[in-house]
Design a protein around this motif. Structure first.
Motif, PDB file in Angstrom:
ATOM      1  N   HIS A   1       5.832  31.309 -33.166  1.00  0.00           N
ATOM      2  CA  HIS A   1       5.248  30.267 -32.973  1.00  0.00           C
ATOM      3  C   HIS A   1       5.332  29.836 -31.287  1.00  0.00           C
ATOM      4  O   HIS A   1       6.368  29.716 -30.624  1.00  0.00           O
TER       5      HIS A   1
ATOM      6  N   HIS B   1       1.760  29.690 -27.124  1.00  0.00           N
ATOM      7  CA  HIS B   1       1.037  29.494 -27.457  1.00  0.00           C
ATOM      8  C   HIS B   1       0.731  29.912 -25.789  1.00  0.00           C
ATOM      9  O   HIS B   1       1.004  29.756 -24.967  1.00  0.00           O
TER      10      HIS B   1
ATOM     11  N   HIS C   1       2.081  21.769 -36.277  1.00  0.00           N
ATOM     12  CA  HIS C   1       3.390  21.375 -36.267  1.00  0.00           C
ATOM     13  C   HIS C   1       4.058  20.336 -36.686  1.00  0.00           C
ATOM     14  O   HIS C   1       2.881  19.280 -37.431  1.00  0.00           O
TER      15      HIS C   1
ATOM     16  N   HIS D   1       9.179  23.101 -35.276  1.00  0.00           N
ATOM     17  CA  HIS D   1       9.887  22.366 -35.240  1.00  0.00           C
ATOM     18  C   HIS D   1      10.758  21.721 -36.801  1.00  0.00           C
ATOM     19  O   HIS D   1      11.562  21.993 -36.700  1.00  0.00           O
TER      20      HIS D   1
ATOM     21  N   ASP E   1       7.844  29.225 -28.806  1.00  0.00           N
ATOM     22  CA  ASP E   1       6.793  27.502 -28.403  1.00  0.00           C
ATOM     23  C   ASP E   1       6.768  27.420 -26.831  1.00  0.00           C
ATOM     24  O   ASP E   1       6.747  26.922 -26.346  1.00  0.00           O
TER      25      ASP E   1
HETATM   26 ZN   LIG Z   1       4.004  24.452 -30.212  1.00  0.00          ZN
END
Ligand SMILES: [Zn+2]
Length: 441
Positions: free
Chosen positions: A81, A83, A236, A275, A326
């Motif tokens: 995960h 971005h 998420h 998460h 993340d």
């Molecule tokens: Zn994220």
């Protein structure tokens, strides 16, 4: 092993460690370790791995090899995960999740309407992954189709395994980042057609989270995910307590935050949720039963003050778990630093993460979360030969501390606690060096 065409063979020598299963379940039977090992690679795939003495007897005597003796070779790291569009806001001060999105994330993502900006960041992001030994990533793009094109193109150029998708977001966001249920679905279809299954690239239906999609868009995302059995879905869930309270107000009919995704057909194999902090055991069991995976993102969870992931509870229900950086709420591209913070998060929950379990999560565990363990995650014959070479002498402190270690377990732990990008000597993609540390040290 046939050696009839040595030109197609690539040989890598060094200390080799890879996992066959989860050390939390199978103990020392979970891994293979060769103090002086050889990895033979043909056409980018693992041909064989074993002790150097045995392997040398089978290989042509004049074969050249990448000599990494004194270093530790592991399968390439898997980041489940991240971005890419948040690369430039890493280390932005002072907020928790919802305010952080407003203040930093949305303005940064708006810039990806510009294809040239998207390409620049995508190239930097992929290079940074490789510099850190990460060869497979599941990443969010932005709401813009061109942001997806840019990331896939950068990964394609580097032959990396990469999963991404256009963010679906049709409410509770700035106008310049908003799509509609119809446009989001249409653009996703076009991108799936263009990229899914091309070389090593895979597409993920990407609703940002239940708070930024209308029920109509959530339903469309679920339909799209169901249509094609090989598609991924990423989102998420249950990151922050204020977020959980808000989602409960938006979807009062749902039993829990996770249940919102379940109601819209978004749980299942190849769905990955970042998460997973504020879940109960019913939710965790549902994720396990549906084949959904959790991405544990410790640096982000600490940085945004979100909460502590509960690995023991996840293990109790047998749900798939991988590691996520993340970025940009996460504070490092380094999987070593991510494991470092994972250890501390679990300490605060009175749980112990062994070094072997940590490296399992960063390699085969991540591959299992992504349903790619038939292709990547270890060095069994036929796997794609992605690997990272770690240098226990990379810094004066690492060298000094490593010299005092008496077991593999101890050396791994020192690497994950003291190591970062400096400890990555080289990264190979499909057998070929994609990054090597300059020799000027
Ligand atoms: Zn994220």
């Amino acid at each position: 092993m046939s050696t009839s065409d040595p030109l197609r063979l690539r040989v890598i020598r060094g200390e080799i460690l890879h996992f066959l299963s989860d050390p939390a379940e199978h103990g020392t039977a979970a891994w293979q370790h060769f103090g002086d090992g050889i990895l033979a690679i043909r056409d980018g795939l693992v041909a064989e791995v074993g002790p150097a003495d045995d392997m040398l007897a089978k290989l042509p005597s004049d074969i050249t090899h990448d000599d990494y003796r004194g270093k530790l070779i592991l399968p390439g790291f898997v980041d489940t995960h991240t971005h890419y569009a948040q690369t430039d806001i890493i280390a932005s001060h002072g907020e928790q999740l919802l305010a952080w999105l407003e203040k930093y994330t949305f303005p940064a993502e708006a810039r990806f309407a510009d294809a040239a900006h998207a390409a620049t960041v995508a190239n930097f992001f992929c290079d940074e992954l490789l510099r850190n030994g990460t060869t497979t990533a599941m990443a969010f793009a932005t709401v813009h189709a061109q942001s997806v094109d840019a990331l896939f193109a950068a990964a394609l150029q580097r032959r990396m395994r990469l999963i991404t998708g256009k963010v679906l977001m049709d409410r509770n966001c700035p106008d310049n980042l908003r799509d509609t249920a119809a446009s989001g679905e249409a653009e996703s279809r076009t991108l799936i057609e263009r990229w899914h299954g091309r070389e090593r690239l895979l597409y993920a239906v990407t609703p940002r989270f239940a708070g930024t999609s209308t029920p109509a868009q959530m339903a469309g995302a679920g339909r799209l995910f169901a249509e094609h059995p090989s598609l991924y879905l990423q989102s998420h869930v249950a990151e922050n307590r204020a977020e959980v309270d808000w989602i409960a107000k938006l979807y009062p009919e749902a039993r829990s935050y996770l249940d919102v995704y379940g109601r819209f057909g978004q749980l299942g194999e190849r769905s990955v949720y970042a998460h997973c902090i504020w879940l109960d055991q019913t939710d965790r069991a549902r994720m396990a039963a549906t084949g959904s995976a959790m991405s544990f993102c410790p640096t982000s969870n600490l940085f945004l003050g979100s909460g502590l992931f509960d690995l023991d509870c996840a293990r109790q229900v047998g749900v798939r778990v991988g590691m996520g950086t993340d970025v940009g709420a996460g504070t490092s591209f380094s999987m070593l630093q991510t494991l470092n913070e994972a250890y501390k998060v679990l300490q605060l929950n009175d749980q112990r993460l062994s070094a072997e379990s940590a490296f399992y999560l960063a390699t085969l565990g991540g591959a299992r979360s992504l349903y790619l363990d038939d292709r990547i995650g270890n060095f069994l014959p036929g796997k794609e030969a992605d690997l990272v070479v770690l240098d226990p002498q990379a810094t004066p402190l690492l060298a000094r501390r490593s010299a005092a270690c008496s077991s593999l377990s101890e050396r791994l732990f020192v690497l994950m606690m003291l190591g970062d990008d400096r400890a990555v000597a080289a990264t190979h993609v499909l057998g070929t060096a994609a990054w090597r540390r300059p020799c000027s040290r």
